[in-house]
Design a protein around this motif. Structure first.
Motif, PDB file in Angstrom:
ATOM      1  N   VAL A   1     -42.486 -21.605 -36.960  1.00 51.46           N
ATOM      2  CA  VAL A   1     -41.896 -23.434 -36.848  1.00 51.46           C
ATOM      3  C   VAL A   1     -40.664 -23.431 -35.755  1.00 51.46           C
ATOM      4  CG1 VAL A   1     -43.000 -24.158 -39.144  1.00 51.46           C
ATOM      5  CG2 VAL A   1     -40.691 -23.967 -38.951  1.00 51.46           C
ATOM      6  N   ALA A   2     -40.350 -21.814 -35.758  1.00 51.93           N
ATOM      7  CA  ALA A   2     -38.997 -22.083 -34.810  1.00 51.93           C
ATOM      8  C   ALA A   2     -38.211 -20.391 -34.887  1.00 51.93           C
ATOM      9  CB  ALA A   2     -37.993 -23.020 -35.447  1.00 51.93           C
ATOM     10  N   GLU A   3     -37.873 -20.418 -33.790  1.00 56.73           N
ATOM     11  CA  GLU A   3     -37.592 -18.505 -32.770  1.00 56.73           C
ATOM     12  C   GLU A   3     -36.964 -18.700 -32.541  1.00 56.73           C
ATOM     13  OE1 GLU A   3     -39.935 -14.780 -32.808  1.00 56.73           O
ATOM     14  OE2 GLU A   3     -41.409 -16.227 -32.274  1.00 56.73           O
ATOM     15  N   ILE A   4     -35.585 -18.909 -32.197  1.00 53.00           N
ATOM     16  CA  ILE A   4     -33.773 -18.697 -31.559  1.00 53.00           C
ATOM     17  C   ILE A   4     -33.048 -17.587 -31.964  1.00 53.00           C
ATOM     18  CG2 ILE A   4     -32.540 -19.749 -31.446  1.00 53.00           C
ATOM     19  CD1 ILE A   4     -33.825 -22.303 -32.690  1.00 53.00           C
TER      20      ILE A   4
ATOM     21  N   LEU B   1     -34.331 -20.332 -24.671  1.00 50.67           N
ATOM     22  CA  LEU B   1     -35.624 -19.836 -25.508  1.00 50.67           C
ATOM     23  C   LEU B   1     -35.890 -19.230 -24.638  1.00 50.67           C
ATOM     24  CD1 LEU B   1     -35.295 -22.507 -27.182  1.00 50.67           C
ATOM     25  CD2 LEU B   1     -35.052 -20.388 -28.101  1.00 50.67           C
ATOM     26  N   GLY B   2     -35.793 -19.603 -22.923  1.00 46.37           N
ATOM     27  CA  GLY B   2     -37.073 -19.273 -21.603  1.00 46.37           C
ATOM     28  C   GLY B   2     -38.425 -20.059 -22.095  1.00 46.37           C
ATOM     29  N   ARG B   3     -38.319 -21.305 -23.032  1.00 43.24           N
ATOM     30  CA  ARG B   3     -39.533 -22.137 -22.831  1.00 43.24           C
ATOM     31  C   ARG B   3     -39.012 -23.347 -23.092  1.00 43.24           C
ATOM     32  NH1 ARG B   3     -39.839 -22.994 -27.811  1.00 43.24           N
ATOM     33  NH2 ARG B   3     -38.996 -20.201 -30.006  1.00 43.24           N
ATOM     34  N   GLU B   4     -39.586 -24.452 -23.376  1.00 45.79           N
ATOM     35  CA  GLU B   4     -39.017 -25.820 -24.150  1.00 45.79           C
ATOM     36  C   GLU B   4     -39.377 -25.370 -25.592  1.00 45.79           C
ATOM     37  OE1 GLU B   4     -38.757 -28.636 -23.202  1.00 45.79           O
ATOM     38  OE2 GLU B   4     -39.399 -28.656 -20.457  1.00 45.79           O
ATOM     39  N   PRO B   5     -38.007 -25.965 -26.442  1.00 43.89           N
ATOM     40  CA  PRO B   5     -37.340 -26.436 -27.256  1.00 43.89           C
ATOM     41  C   PRO B   5     -38.354 -27.284 -27.733  1.00 43.89           C
ATOM     42  CG  PRO B   5     -36.267 -27.829 -26.630  1.00 43.89           C
ATOM     43  CD  PRO B   5     -36.592 -27.231 -25.158  1.00 43.89           C
ATOM     44  N   ASN B   6     -39.379 -26.471 -29.296  1.00 42.11           N
ATOM     45  CA  ASN B   6     -40.000 -27.592 -29.947  1.00 42.11           C
ATOM     46  C   ASN B   6     -39.288 -28.542 -30.541  1.00 42.11           C
ATOM     47  OD1 ASN B   6     -39.117 -26.449 -32.882  1.00 42.11           O
ATOM     48  ND2 ASN B   6     -40.699 -25.352 -32.163  1.00 42.11           N
ATOM     49  N   HIS B   7     -40.059 -29.713 -31.685  1.00 42.04           N
ATOM     50  CA  HIS B   7     -38.586 -30.687 -32.185  1.00 42.04           C
ATOM     51  C   HIS B   7     -37.603 -30.316 -32.821  1.00 42.04           C
ATOM     52  CE1 HIS B   7     -37.042 -34.507 -33.665  1.00 42.04           C
ATOM     53  NE2 HIS B   7     -37.593 -34.185 -34.932  1.00 42.04           N
ATOM     54  N   LEU B   8     -38.063 -29.180 -33.968  1.00 44.79           N
ATOM     55  CA  LEU B   8     -37.337 -28.311 -34.554  1.00 44.79           C
ATOM     56  C   LEU B   8     -35.808 -28.100 -34.702  1.00 44.79           C
ATOM     57  CD1 LEU B   8     -35.970 -27.265 -37.631  1.00 44.79           C
ATOM     58  CD2 LEU B   8     -37.962 -25.995 -37.267  1.00 44.79           C
ATOM     59  N   GLU B   9     -36.081 -26.848 -33.315  1.00 49.01           N
ATOM     60  CA  GLU B   9     -35.463 -25.286 -32.486  1.00 49.01           C
ATOM     61  C   GLU B   9     -34.711 -26.864 -32.252  1.00 49.01           C
ATOM     62  OE1 GLU B   9     -38.292 -21.954 -31.787  1.00 49.01           O
ATOM     63  OE2 GLU B   9     -38.673 -24.199 -30.126  1.00 49.01           O
ATOM     64  N   LEU B  10     -35.322 -28.041 -31.317  1.00 48.35           N
ATOM     65  CA  LEU B  10     -33.909 -29.011 -30.824  1.00 48.35           C
ATOM     66  C   LEU B  10     -32.948 -29.581 -31.791  1.00 48.35           C
ATOM     67  CD1 LEU B  10     -33.363 -30.062 -28.233  1.00 48.35           C
ATOM     68  CD2 LEU B  10     -34.721 -31.964 -28.820  1.00 48.35           C
ATOM     69  N   GLY B  11     -33.952 -29.897 -33.109  1.00 50.64           N
ATOM     70  CA  GLY B  11     -31.901 -30.155 -33.259  1.00 50.64           C
ATOM     71  C   GLY B  11     -31.225 -29.286 -34.405  1.00 50.64           C
ATOM     72  N   MET B  12     -31.618 -28.254 -34.609  1.00 47.45           N
ATOM     73  CA  MET B  12     -31.039 -27.058 -34.619  1.00 47.45           C
ATOM     74  C   MET B  12     -30.124 -26.671 -33.431  1.00 47.45           C
ATOM     75  SD  MET B  12     -33.864 -24.314 -36.088  1.00 47.45           S
ATOM     76  CE  MET B  12     -32.701 -23.202 -36.602  1.00 47.45           C
ATOM     77  N   PHE B  13     -30.201 -26.554 -32.234  1.00 46.18           N
ATOM     78  CA  PHE B  13     -29.502 -26.821 -31.378  1.00 46.18           C
ATOM     79  C   PHE B  13     -28.709 -28.001 -31.424  1.00 46.18           C
ATOM     80  CE2 PHE B  13     -32.072 -23.076 -29.304  1.00 46.18           C
ATOM     81  CZ  PHE B  13     -30.748 -22.288 -29.273  1.00 46.18           C
TER      82      PHE B  13
ATOM     83  N   GLU C   1     -34.230  -7.087 -37.794  1.00 48.72           N
ATOM     84  CA  GLU C   1     -33.144  -6.233 -36.336  1.00 48.72           C
ATOM     85  C   GLU C   1     -33.979  -7.002 -35.111  1.00 48.72           C
ATOM     86  OE1 GLU C   1     -34.250  -2.314 -35.567  1.00 48.72           O
ATOM     87  OE2 GLU C   1     -36.086  -2.510 -35.821  1.00 48.72           O
ATOM     88  N   GLY C   2     -33.130  -6.846 -34.110  1.00 48.09           N
ATOM     89  CA  GLY C   2     -33.301  -7.612 -32.888  1.00 48.09           C
ATOM     90  C   GLY C   2     -32.563  -8.888 -32.631  1.00 48.09           C
ATOM     91  N   GLY C   3     -31.678  -9.680 -33.958  1.00 46.25           N
ATOM     92  CA  GLY C   3     -31.166 -10.813 -33.246  1.00 46.25           C
ATOM     93  C   GLY C   3     -31.932 -12.014 -33.401  1.00 46.25           C
ATOM     94  N   MET C   4     -33.316 -12.314 -34.182  1.00 47.45           N
ATOM     95  CA  MET C   4     -33.375 -13.214 -33.786  1.00 47.45           C
ATOM     96  C   MET C   4     -34.052 -14.735 -35.275  1.00 47.45           C
ATOM     97  SD  MET C   4     -35.744 -15.829 -31.791  1.00 47.45           S
ATOM     98  CE  MET C   4     -35.680 -14.097 -30.545  1.00 47.45           C
ATOM     99  N   LEU C   5     -33.847 -15.461 -34.680  1.00 49.66           N
ATOM    100  CA  LEU C   5     -33.829 -15.917 -36.307  1.00 49.66           C
ATOM    101  C   LEU C   5     -35.251 -16.476 -36.201  1.00 49.66           C
ATOM    102  CD1 LEU C   5     -31.217 -18.531 -36.918  1.00 49.66           C
ATOM    103  CD2 LEU C   5     -31.577 -16.258 -37.777  1.00 49.66           C
ATOM    104  N   THR C   6     -36.368 -16.276 -37.626  1.00 50.51           N
ATOM    105  CA  THR C   6     -37.764 -16.820 -37.201  1.00 50.51           C
ATOM    106  C   THR C   6     -37.556 -17.329 -38.956  1.00 50.51           C
ATOM    107  OG1 THR C   6     -38.338 -14.801 -36.317  1.00 50.51           O
ATOM    108  CG2 THR C   6     -40.344 -15.937 -37.304  1.00 50.51           C
ATOM    109  N   ILE C   7     -38.190 -18.544 -38.248  1.00 48.66           N
ATOM    110  CA  ILE C   7     -38.424 -19.738 -39.142  1.00 48.66           C
ATOM    111  C   ILE C   7     -39.791 -19.667 -39.779  1.00 48.66           C
ATOM    112  CG2 ILE C   7     -37.506 -21.778 -39.890  1.00 48.66           C
ATOM    113  CD1 ILE C   7     -35.294 -19.834 -39.059  1.00 48.66           C
TER     114      ILE C   7
END
Length: 731
Positions: A352-355, A23-35, A339-345
């Motif tokens: 609330v999440a971008e992975i 991510l190039g940063r700390e994940p938030n709670h939702l992103e951590l749960g998704m991972f 395009e670009g391969g990014m999941l934007t939630i």
């Protein structure tokens, strides 16, 4: 983030570091749960991926191998068979009815997601001993859950296998297999393509059930294990979803489609985008929810059942919604392909999440755990036959064997299943393999699921090979040509070197057998952490196999058909009692090596049996497995009530080895006397040992060895013991 935050979600410290790098940063709670769910063992195969790559996965018939929702194999005439097996072990240990039911529902969705009409279900089940009250409860509820879902959705449950052993007492195994049929040009994959294409979520509303189910399936069971709310299945909604999706796929209205199973919406969006090399922009406020105020975390990780995600072209969007409405289902456009391969939630427009989708779906670490041969094999391998006392009464031994729940009739189970649903079942439960007619053709499919886990425990490599050849023999004895397999690999914790060694060896054995028999692996499932309070199950790599009959009229079943027929044994018997049901049940010993297996001899046997069935030489065919020759002969008597008179020569073998040993590559056939020369010539051509061992007739099973009568039991007495083996524990 604190270390306890990611550790509680099942992530390791080095995995958290890897997430930050992605991510190039700390994940938030939702992103951590998704991972956490996508990088769980259940979803990522991080401990098994390296080993699974050694499977043979290609062949002239394979249209889709591992990596999609199910495997697909061509069967000619523009048709293909789609099939897969998956486990639902941990949920079934906690809530057996819904655990089993949703396991069935999930595997059905995997099949119709590919564009195939589901036509049959099978299952492979493992429980502890039936004298235990909790085991009986699990057994009865799992069977009820399988029947409750399959019967209501109208798909026949036509076969499978069930074993009972103390090693499964705290961790039952529930593996469900589904088989479907499709036109090859209707095959659909789980890819998100077409920048700007709408992303539609259809089916049941999203609730809070199953939260963290993928992570739960990636830990061993203990009294401290926190179980999630187990998903609740609705077969009536699934039936509507099935019909709506197949209509849309059949009309070419869907570009990509994926069911929502483990890890819920997180898995569906990340895998579809990753496979398509795209991204997605998803608005969670548009997701229909059962409960008010559901958070983004709950919506993304919930594992509510009967949901489907699809990508369609803009001009088809309105039509797709109209079809779901006509079927009485909710559907909503929740996002677009980007395009670009990014999941934007987003939630109400706020990100609330971008992975990166690929990071979630494909970038989990791949581990190479330490592997070490278990110490117990040094003591179990040696089995001096002189230490095994010969039976005083062979009649008593055979009656105990046929009444053993591992061998006894499973009618109590399959009578709860509607195995004639869809009216295409040619041969249902109780034979070597189930047979399903393919409407509009002369063809039929042969289906089976097999594994002798005691063999795998005592020699994982040999046991893996035998699991494949046993399945193939079942297909062949029914008149089918083995085509391909799907595997359900059930093991203990991969973090224990002895368990991982079992896994490596079993996969190597399966791979060798599949290469020789030309039955590629098209997909399947790995279920690790099958342990209860630190004790692992027997390694249980279940083999689901599909075979093809070009002419559905040329099939065979195991029962003797007429008095006066000759009985032939193909194959050779040896002094092999290691790992046998006889040794475990009668002598209380789990010891020795599994029977030796020569794959070239096995393949030659298949050619003889298939030719004999296709040429109409034989009336019955039955492979020899648990309980050996005596049990196989008894099983041939029950359907028609026809007895048999058998004369055997020991040729230096112990009588119990000859009668109850489980030497491989053997089949019992029955045929009219005038066809014996043709069958003998076929066997001679392939170098397969051929013995006429008796004839059918009367109402008893009589067996002499070197002129001495060893067995003399009425068919009625044998059948009563066989049919009562399971119900007597449940009354």
């Amino acid at each position: 983030m604190r270390p306890e935050d990611w550790r509680k979600m099942g992530l390791r410290d080095d995995e958290y570091k890897r997430i930050k790098e992605a991510l190039g940063r700390e994940p938030n709670h939702l992103e951590l749960g998704m991972f956490s769910v996508m990088w769980s063992e259940h979803c990522s195969y991080k401990n098994s991926k390296a080993v699974l790559k050694t499977f043979p996965t290609t062949g002239p018939r394979v249209l889709q191998g591992p990596g999609e929702n199910a495997g697909v194999v061509a069967i000619g005439d523009g048709l293909a068979v789609c099939f897969k097996i998956e486990s639902h072990n941990h949920p079934s240990a906690v809530e057996p009815y819904q655990g089993a039911a949703t396991g069935v529902g999930g595997i059905i969705r995997d099949i119709f997601t590919m564009g195939a009409q589901p036509i049959a279900l099978l299952n492979s089940l493992r429980f502890g001993p039936l004298h235990d009250e909790r085991v009986r409860y699990l057994f009865e509820q799992v069977v009820a859950g399988i029947g409750g879902y399959g019967n209501r959705i109208g798909i026949p449950t036509v076969g499978g296998e069930i074993y009972f052993d103390p090693c499964y007492q705290g961790n039952p195994l529930v593996n469900a297999m589904c088989v479907g049929l499709l036109e090859t040009n209707k095959l659909r994959l789980g890819k998100a393509t077409g920048i700007g294409n709408p992303v539609i979520l259809a089916g049941a509303r999203t609730g809070q059930d199953g939260m963290g189910g993928a992570t739960f399936a990636s830990v061993e069971l203990s009294e401290e294990t926190e179980a999630p709310d187990i998903q609740v299945g609705d077969p009536f909604t699934e039936k509507l979803l099935l019909e709506a999706c197949l209509e849309l796929i059949g009309n070419g209205d869907v570009d990509g489609i994926q069911d929502l199973g483990a890890a819920g919406l997180t898995c569906a969006v990340s895998e579809m985008a990753s496979r398509g090399g795209t991204g997605m922009d998803v608005e969670l406020s548009k997701v229909p929810c059962r409960e008010e105020g559901m958070t983004p975390y709950e919506i993304m990780l919930a594992e509510s059942q009967e949901r489907m995600l699809m990508v369609v072209s803009p001009e088809k969007e309105a039509k797709v919604h109209a079809v779901f409405k006509r079927w009485g289902l909710t559907s909503t456009t929740i996002g677009r392909v980007t395009e670009g391969g990014m999941l934007t939630i987003r939630m109400h427009g706020e990100i609330v999440a971008e992975i990166p989708a690929h990071s979630l779906a494909e970038d989990a670490p791949v581990y190479y755990p330490e592997a070490q041969e278990p110490a117990y094999l040094k003591t179990t391998a040696d089995l001096p036959l002189a230490t095994i006392a010969l039976p005083e009464d062979y009649n008593t031994v055979l009656l105990k064997l046929v009444a053993s729940p591992n061998i006894a009739s499973k009618e109590w189970v399959w009578q709860q299943f509607d195995y004639q649903a869809r009216t295409a079942t040619l041969v249902g439960p109780g034979s070597d393999a189930a047979l399903i007619r393919i409407r509009g053709t002369k063809k039929a499919l042969a289906l089976t699921a097999d594994c002798n886990s005691r063999y795998v425990y005592l020699d994982p490599y040999a046991g893996g090979k035998i699991a494949v050849t046993e399945a193939a023999r079942n297909i062949v004895c029914s008149g089918g040509e083995p085509l391909a397999i799907t595997d359900g690999l059930n093991f203990g914790s991969p973090e224990k070197p002895e368990i991982y060694w079992q896994f490596q060896q079993a996969v190597a054995g399966i791979s060798e057998a599949c290469r020789v028999l030309e039955t590629p692996v098209t997909g399947g499932n790995v279920s690790f952490y099958n342990e209860a309070n630190g004790e692992g199950i027997y390694p249980t790599p279940v083999i689901g196999m599909v075979g093809l009959l070009e002419d559905a009229t040329k099939y065979c079943t195991l029962s003797f058909k007429a008095a006066g027929d000759r009985i032939v044994l193909l194959g050779e018997s040896f002094d092999e009692l290691g790992a046998s049901e006889y040794l475990a049940l009668i002598h209380g010993r789990v010891q020795g090596k599994p029977p030796a297996l020569d794959l070239s001899k096995e393949k030659a046997l298949h050619r003889v049996v298939l030719s004999a069935i296709r040429e109409g030489l034989v009336r019955s065919a039955h492979d020899l497995a648990e309980g050996g020759l005596a049990v196989a002969l008894a099983e041939c008597l029950f359907e028609k009530g026809i007895g048999a008179r058998i004369q055997l020569s020991s040729n230096g073998l112990r009588p119990d080895s000859l009668l109850f040993g489980e030497s491989q590559s053997r089949v019992v056939l029955s045929l009219s006397p005038e066809k014996l020369p043709a069958l003998e010539a076929l066997a001679a051509q392939e170098g397969v040992p051929f013995q006429v061992i008796g004839e059918t007739g009367g109402d008893e099973l009589q067996i002499t060895v070197d002129g001495n009568q060893r067995l003399n039991l009425s068919v009625a007495e044998l059948q009563a013991a066989w049919q009562g083996g399971i119900p007597c524990h449940l009354s």
